[in-house]
Design a protein around this motif. Structure first.
Motif, PDB file in Angstrom:
ATOM      1  N   ILE A   1      37.560  43.336  38.822  1.00  0.00           N
ATOM      2  CA  ILE A   1      38.874  42.411  39.495  1.00  0.00           C
ATOM      3  C   ILE A   1      39.477  43.493  40.361  1.00  0.00           C
ATOM      4  O   ILE A   1      40.067  43.148  41.332  1.00  0.00           O
ATOM      5  N   LEU A   2      39.408  45.027  39.845  1.00  0.00           N
ATOM      6  CA  LEU A   2      40.191  45.857  40.916  1.00  0.00           C
ATOM      7  C   LEU A   2      39.408  45.992  42.130  1.00  0.00           C
ATOM      8  O   LEU A   2      39.682  46.258  43.214  1.00  0.00           O
TER       9      LEU A   2
ATOM     10  N   ILE B   1      37.633  43.510  43.417  1.00  0.00           N
ATOM     11  CA  ILE B   1      37.710  42.403  44.337  1.00  0.00           C
ATOM     12  C   ILE B   1      39.120  42.501  44.751  1.00  0.00           C
ATOM     13  O   ILE B   1      39.382  42.128  46.055  1.00  0.00           O
ATOM     14  N   ALA B   2      40.201  42.984  44.370  1.00  0.00           N
ATOM     15  CA  ALA B   2      41.144  43.323  44.828  1.00  0.00           C
ATOM     16  C   ALA B   2      41.371  44.143  45.947  1.00  0.00           C
ATOM     17  O   ALA B   2      42.083  44.030  47.053  1.00  0.00           O
ATOM     18  N   ALA B   3      40.274  45.279  46.081  1.00  0.00           N
ATOM     19  CA  ALA B   3      40.505  46.208  46.978  1.00  0.00           C
ATOM     20  C   ALA B   3      39.794  45.428  48.194  1.00  0.00           C
ATOM     21  O   ALA B   3      40.072  45.702  49.367  1.00  0.00           O
TER      22      ALA B   3
ATOM     23  N   ILE C   1      43.667  57.963  46.945  1.00  0.00           N
ATOM     24  CA  ILE C   1      43.599  57.791  45.618  1.00  0.00           C
ATOM     25  C   ILE C   1      42.964  58.839  44.838  1.00  0.00           C
ATOM     26  O   ILE C   1      41.696  59.200  45.463  1.00  0.00           O
ATOM     27  N   LEU C   2      43.247  59.541  43.905  1.00  0.00           N
ATOM     28  CA  LEU C   2      42.626  60.577  43.138  1.00  0.00           C
ATOM     29  C   LEU C   2      42.262  61.660  44.400  1.00  0.00           C
ATOM     30  O   LEU C   2      41.143  62.181  44.421  1.00  0.00           O
TER      31      LEU C   2
ATOM     32  N   LEU D   1      34.783  53.432  46.462  1.00  0.00           N
ATOM     33  CA  LEU D   1      35.799  52.843  45.563  1.00  0.00           C
ATOM     34  C   LEU D   1      35.375  51.358  45.358  1.00  0.00           C
ATOM     35  O   LEU D   1      35.299  51.193  44.121  1.00  0.00           O
TER      36      LEU D   1
ATOM     37  N   LEU E   1      46.012  41.048  42.945  1.00  0.00           N
ATOM     38  CA  LEU E   1      45.730  41.226  44.362  1.00  0.00           C
ATOM     39  C   LEU E   1      46.971  41.670  44.955  1.00  0.00           C
ATOM     40  O   LEU E   1      46.685  42.666  46.002  1.00  0.00           O
TER      41      LEU E   1
ATOM     42  N   PHE F   1      47.584  45.387  44.251  1.00  0.00           N
ATOM     43  CA  PHE F   1      46.776  46.410  44.864  1.00  0.00           C
ATOM     44  C   PHE F   1      47.371  47.041  45.921  1.00  0.00           C
ATOM     45  O   PHE F   1      47.062  48.111  46.545  1.00  0.00           O
TER      46      PHE F   1
END
Lengths: 664, 525
Positions: free
Chosen positions: A195-196, A198-200, A227-228, A236, B416, B419
């Motif tokens: 899901i992360l 997909i969010a990206a 990030i990181l 990512l 969503l 993020f």
């Protein structure tokens, strides 16, 4: 065309709803007829679509069915993308599902014996089972036919739900409901990454639609995300999405749920946990090839995970004694091969192996189920032996499945597995060399565990008790029919599909491979027909190792066991610590149980006791209530009601005020 | 049709209907016994739902402003008006209220034997008052409804509650009352600044930073307790455990939403600069609610407590969705996401209303039979109650945010959006995929699956007609929103887009010109 594709999807759903909600009215026969009709329609039409792509000039379909929602300018659609990759998946899924539906008539015929006496949970369990497997077919079709990320996730979770329901189908068994909870939670760990991912995609592409995202992808090839300490955006996204695939397709270290999923009835082990659902991750990565091609880091991550799974999970198969668990570890190992192919950018080879594996592994599971029926639900291979005489069809089809699994030349698995190893050998990404060694030696392991099982089950002296032996007979046609129907493609499908899939690029635009990653080009360049491919393969390491594995297995578990019936047990004891490591499955289960399950509960208890109960409720809430009470108790004595107390206080106050007034 | 005072009708029909139910009494003579009382109550609840439907069907979804507006003098000497109206934020919440109340009445049918007329009347009056809270546009009217809401709930828990009900009611009352007095001070302060009690006038009122911060904190105390947000959440598990089933359903499904509604109606538009300054705090508290409370829920032994903690975690998503908008504003390169975050929070509120309501009804079904809420007292319920088991698994999956159910929609939108705000917000928020599945399904495993736990479980009877109706209707609602959320989102979108535009503009006095350019919110009669 939209109507046709809708029919393919909705026919199994209608069957599922009918068999599920009207189980009493339909009865057993009505329920299985209705669901088989639904899946049958779906299968026939899917094959027609595939034929339309092979021999006709069917156009790629990519359109929305309805708008799920429009939020903040992003359209979320339910829609279908049917190209050649989809068509191949649809045909594979519905064909195996159709066979499993028929097989289930035989396998679940006596299901009432699997439930406690008088339990209402077992009422209409036969109809409910058919309802679930049809619902699964619907969900899986939604997944493979999606044209966007949201519907992909919808199908992804829906197959997870049905898997949960089916692993725990015998809901009164403690082991089954433990296994289904474990399966769901481990998959959820994967979905967390998914899901992360997909969010990206949503954040950077402002779209959920595959074609829009893929079209924009190259613009983001060099984008960095803070990030990181900064990573490439594509790396990512691809790794986050792949974490989802690691859950669904059971890759190390999220593989732990698959062996336990064998608690479910065997037909679904074949359908869900071997042929279709577990390959959803492979399909997803292949579908996302335009994204993965932009991140070499992600590809090499995929490659290494796949190769490690392929080799180390195969080893565990050597020490398993439950017939279904041997096949389950073999599935893990084969999924590893497919994932490794993806990492080497040989997506077509991965999909090819997905297809051949769907046939021969469904066959092996259903054959195992046939053996289990005959053995009165004893699954321990140490109690079997000599079954070939009594169950000729099961024996021969299982032999076909095993030969296809070990990549015996000419069988379907030979073409697909050899192509994978070859492609990994040509891959240039980091870790390809290491992966090639693991996969090649894996061929030896595959042959060993496959034929260990084969010989222990079908050859040698019968070791079952007298009662079981006297009742041994071949299973009815509803069971053997699907075995034969699956054995045919297990032999031939590779021969006929290797050229279009791997050489002449039949999948076309469905898959995108960057020129510098193309690890299959050597195979295509030197293509001189199937016979030449087989001959070439017979000079390679994988073939030599597989054949020595076959020979060694024959030596030990056929000839050896004939002379010394307890040879298998002796060998395992001789393995010493090595056997123990394998029997502990490298300790993954213990570790998860202790660290994640135990740690989670410990953390929960700590938060609850120290946080909610002591700190917030104890100190602040009840504490302030108590201090109000205490304060009130202390000031109460001021209101004594005695006139001279009040007079005294007034005088003291007056004097005090006067003093202040005088001094300042 | 729109000129008809539908809002007034939706508020006062259940209140007067409730008084009628109370008057009809609990007489035991055959002609008008409790059966009549219950039928009357059900009739009022259904009628209220029906008169609330024009609000949905007559709603102009292309408009951002207030609709169904009613404006009449109430206390003219203090500029207090009877001022009602709904927009895309409040209207769905009103429909939720009138819908859920029906099931509360039905659920109490066979179970409440002590003074059923008072019980039913309390819920009907509470329904009217809650609709009043959602539709009041005059601050004093809002405050009256806001406080009036506590009384019926206080009565419901205090009379039909469990053994520890006195502690729970006092805790519930003090907690929520403590929060709201500060809100009253803030409302009166703004009256002195603007000369009006209209909430819409407050939206356009220029306020200095210091005033905004103080007002924001006053509102926060009121709304955070209602939501409830960490660390002022501990009244909720206690109230739920002691409340009768109907009380829990209303509490979880609607009363918590009033806190979330307050943030959208008051905090964000009235004090945008303070909200922007303190958004880090709000996001931190929301994420703590999601992660910390998720772990706390895992170890609960009482089913109602578990669901109560699950509610707190899910409401964390709501406040996260509302307050992450400012981190999106701060990144000029991210153009969208703010609207999605607030919409996600709204959808989560509606969806949680159905799902938590249904889960509390499920616990009620078991409690009515065995008088225990302890997980350990059950096991293998599926053997004797297969239909019930099916419903529990369905609602558990919805609670775990399975796609296809309403629980997924809000979670997806908030993840969503978060993020876009910050990767780590999304990372922490997404842990709910694992935690919610773990605490919900583990409970299901221990209660529903397995072998029959004990002899008392062996004697359980499956759902009766009324229980099946309740759970079936809620399941239909959960599926409808899950499969096609578009109508719901379409209704909210213009209002929320307008809200986002509004809170992007600073209200500090120095920015007065900008304030003058603020899009006029049209008043639709």
């Amino acid at each position: 065309m939209a109507f046709l594709y809708l029919l393919i999807v909705l026919a199994p759903l209608a069957g599922a709803i009918g068999a599920g909600f009207f189980s009493a009215r339909l009865g057993r026969v009505g329920a299985h007829r209705m669901t088989i009709l639904g899946v049958g329609i779906s299968c026939a039409l899917s094959l027609a679509v595939l034929a339309g792509f092979i021999w006709g000039d069917l156009k790629v379909f990519n359109d929305s069915i309805y708008t799920w929602m429009i939020a903040d300018g992003i359209r979320f659609e339910i829609g279908f993308l049917v190209d050649r990759l989809t068509a191949l998946m649809m045909a594979t899924v519905t064909f195996v599902s159709f066979m499993v539906h028929i097989y289930t008539i035989g396998y679940m015929a006596d299901d009432e014996h699997n439930w406690p006496q008088g339990s209402l949970a077992g009422k209409h369990s036969y109809q409910r089972f058919f309802s679930y497997i049809s619902l699964f077919t619907f969900s899986m079709l939604m997944l493979v036919m999606s044209n966007n990320f949201i519907q992909l996730f919808f199908g992804w979770e829906a197959v997870g739900l049905v898997s949960y329901l089916l692993i725990g189908f015998w809901a009164t068994r403690e082991s089954a409901v433990y296994a289904n909870l474990k399966a769901f939670l481990v998959n959820r760990v994967g979905d967390f990454g998914f899901i992360l991912g997909i969010a990206a995609v949503g954040m950077y592409f402002n779209s959920m639609n595959y074609s829009e995202v893929f079209a924009q992808a190259p613009q983001f090839a060099d984008t960095q995300v803070a990030i990181l300490g900064g990573v490439s955006l594509m790396t990512l996204i691809c790794i986050l999405l792949f974490i989802g695939a690691m859950g669904k397709s059971a890759q190390v270290p999220l593989h732990v749920w698959l062996p336990d999923s064998m608690e479910g009835p065997t037909p679904i082990s074949a359908l869900i946990h071997a042929a279709t659902m577990v390959t959803a991750g492979i399909f997803m990565v292949a579908r996302m090839s335009p994204l993965y091609e932009l991140s070499t880091t992600a590809l090499s991550f995929v490659l290494i995970i796949g190769a490690v799974t392929a080799f180390f999970m195969g080893l565990i198969g050597l020490v398993q004694n439950d017939i279904k668990r041997v096949v389950a570890y073999s599935t893990l190992s084969q999924l590893g091969y497919m994932v490794a192919a993806l990492g080497a950018s040989a997506y077509a080879a991965g999909i090819f192996h997905l297809m051949t594996h769907a046939f021969f592994k469904a066959l092996l599971f259903l054959a195992a189920g046939s053996v289990i029926i005959a053995m009165h639900h004893d699954q321990d291979i140490r109690n079997m032996g000599g079954l070939w005489k009594k169950m000729p069809i099961t024996w021969l089809t299982a032999l076909v499945g095993s030969l296809a699994l070990i990549a015996f030349p000419g069988f379907s698995g030979f073409f697909s597995k050899d192509a994978i190893i070859e492609a990994v050998g040509h891959s240039q990404v980091f870790g390809a060399h290491f992966a090639w060694i693991l996969l090649t030696v894996g061929a030896l392991v595959t042959a060993l565990y496959s034929f260990r099982m084969y010989y222990l089950v079908f050859h040698g002296k019968p070791r079952m008790d007298e009662h079981t032996r006297s009742h041994l007979h071949e299973t009815p046609w509803v069971v053997t029919g699907p075995l034969i129907a699956l054995a045919i493609p297990s032999i031939f499908i590779g021969w006929f599909t290797v050229e279009p899939l791997l050489v002449s690029n039949w999948l076309g635009d469905a898959i995108h491979v960057a020129h510098e990653h193309d690890s299959l080009h050597a195979l295509a360049e030197h293509w001189h027909g199937q016979m030449a491919f087989i001959e070439h393969g017979m000079h390679g390491w994988p073939f030599l190792l597989a054949m020595s594995g076959l020979g060694l297995a024959t030596l030990i578990w056929w000839f050896g066991v004939k002379l010394m019936p307890n040879l298998d047990a002796l060998l395992q004891r001789a393995g010493g610590p090595l056997t123990r490591i394998l029997q502990d499955k490298y300790g993954f289960d213990d570790f998860n149980q202790r660290v994640f399950a135990g740690g989670g509960l410990g953390l929960g208890r700590l938060f609850w006791n120290a946080g909610d109960q002591v700190l917030i409720d104890g100190a602040v809430v009840n504490g302030s209530a108590r201090s109000v009470g205490r304060l009130a108790g202390q000031v109460r004595w001021l209101q004594s009601g005695l006139l001279y107390h009040y007079a005294m206080a007034m005088i003291v106050g007056l004097v005090g005020l006067l003093t202040l007034y005088v001094v300042f | 049709m729109i000129d008809f005072p539908w809002l007034t009708l939706t508020i006062w029909l259940p209140i007067f209907g409730g008084i009628g139910v109370l008057v009809s009494g609990d007489k035991t003579d055959r002609k008008s016994g409790p059966e009549f009382t219950k039928r009357l109550a059900l009739g009022v609840a259904v009628a209220t739902f029906l008169v609330s439907l024009p609000l949905w069907f007559g709603f102009d979804a292309s408009q951002a402003g207030m609709q169904f507006v009613e404006h009449a003098p109430w206390v003219p000497s203090f500029d207090v008006y009877y001022f009602l109206g709904v927009d895309g934020i409040s209207m769905p919440l009103i429909i939720l209220t009138t819908f859920i109340t029906i099931f509360v009445v039905v659920a109490g049918w066979d179970v409440i034997s002590y003074r059923p007329s008072l019980y039913m009347a309390a819920f009907l009056i509470m329904e009217g008052v809650m609709v009043g809270v959602f539709s009041a546009l005059d601050a004093i009217l809002f405050y009256v409804f806001w406080e009036a809401m506590l009384i019926p709930m206080f009565i419901v828990i205090g009379i039909w509650g469990g053994p520890n009900r006195v502690y729970a009611t006092i805790k519930f009352f003090l907690y929520t009352f403590f929060g709201s007095v500060f809100m009253l001070v803030a409302l009166i302060y703004m009256y002195f600044q603007s000369g009006s009690f209209s909430i819409l006038d407050y939206h356009a009122l220029a306020l200095g930073m210091k005033a905004q911060i103080l007002i924001f904190i006053a509102f926060l105390l009121a709304f955070a307790v209602k939501v409830p947000m960490f660390p002022v959440h501990t009244w909720l598990p206690d109230a739920h455990v002691e409340a009768p089933t109907g009380g829990s359903v209303i509490l979880a499904a609607i009363m918590l939403k009033i806190g979330g509604y307050g943030f959208l109606r008051f905090s964000l538009p009235i004090t945008p600069d303070a909200s922007a300054a303190l958004d880090g705090l709000m996001i931190a508290l929301s994420l703590i609610a999601i992660v910390y409370i998720g772990f706390v829920a895992l170890v609960q032994k009482d089913m109602k407590k578990l669901i109560a903690y699950s509610s707190i975690a899910h409401m964390g998503f709501v406040t996260l969705g509302f307050f992450l908008v400012f981190s999106i504003f701060r990144q000029p390169e991210v153009s969208t996401g703010a609207v999605m975050g607030i919409e996600g929070g709204m959808v989560q509120m509606i969806s949680h209303g159905f799902i938590s309501g249904a889960l509390f009804l499920c616990v009620g079904v078991l409690y009515d039979r065995l008088h225990s809420r302890e997980i350990a007292d059950y096991g293998g319920v599926i053997n004797v109650m297969p239909w019930f088991g099916g419903f529990v698994v369905f609602f558990a999956m919805a609670n775990a945010g399975l796609p296809g159910t309403s629980g997924f929609v809000g979670e997806l939108m908030v993840i969503l959006a978060s993020f876009r705000a910050d990767f780590w917000y999304a990372f922490l928020a997404a842990t709910t995929l694992i935690l919610a599945a773990a605490f919900t399904l583990w409970m299901v495993k221990r209660v529903i699956f397995g072998e029959v736990g004990n002899d008392r479980v062996a004697g359980l009877k499956d759902l009766n007609r009324r229980e099946t109706f309740n759970l079936g209707m809620l399941a239909a609602a959960v599926l409808a929103i899950g499969l096609w959320p578009k109508p719901l989102i379409d209704v909210m979108e213009p209002t929320i887009e307008n809200l986002v535009a509004q809170i992007q503009i600073s209200k500090l006095p120095g920015n007065d010109p900008a304030l003058a350019n603020q899009p006029e919110v049209p008043l639709k009669p």
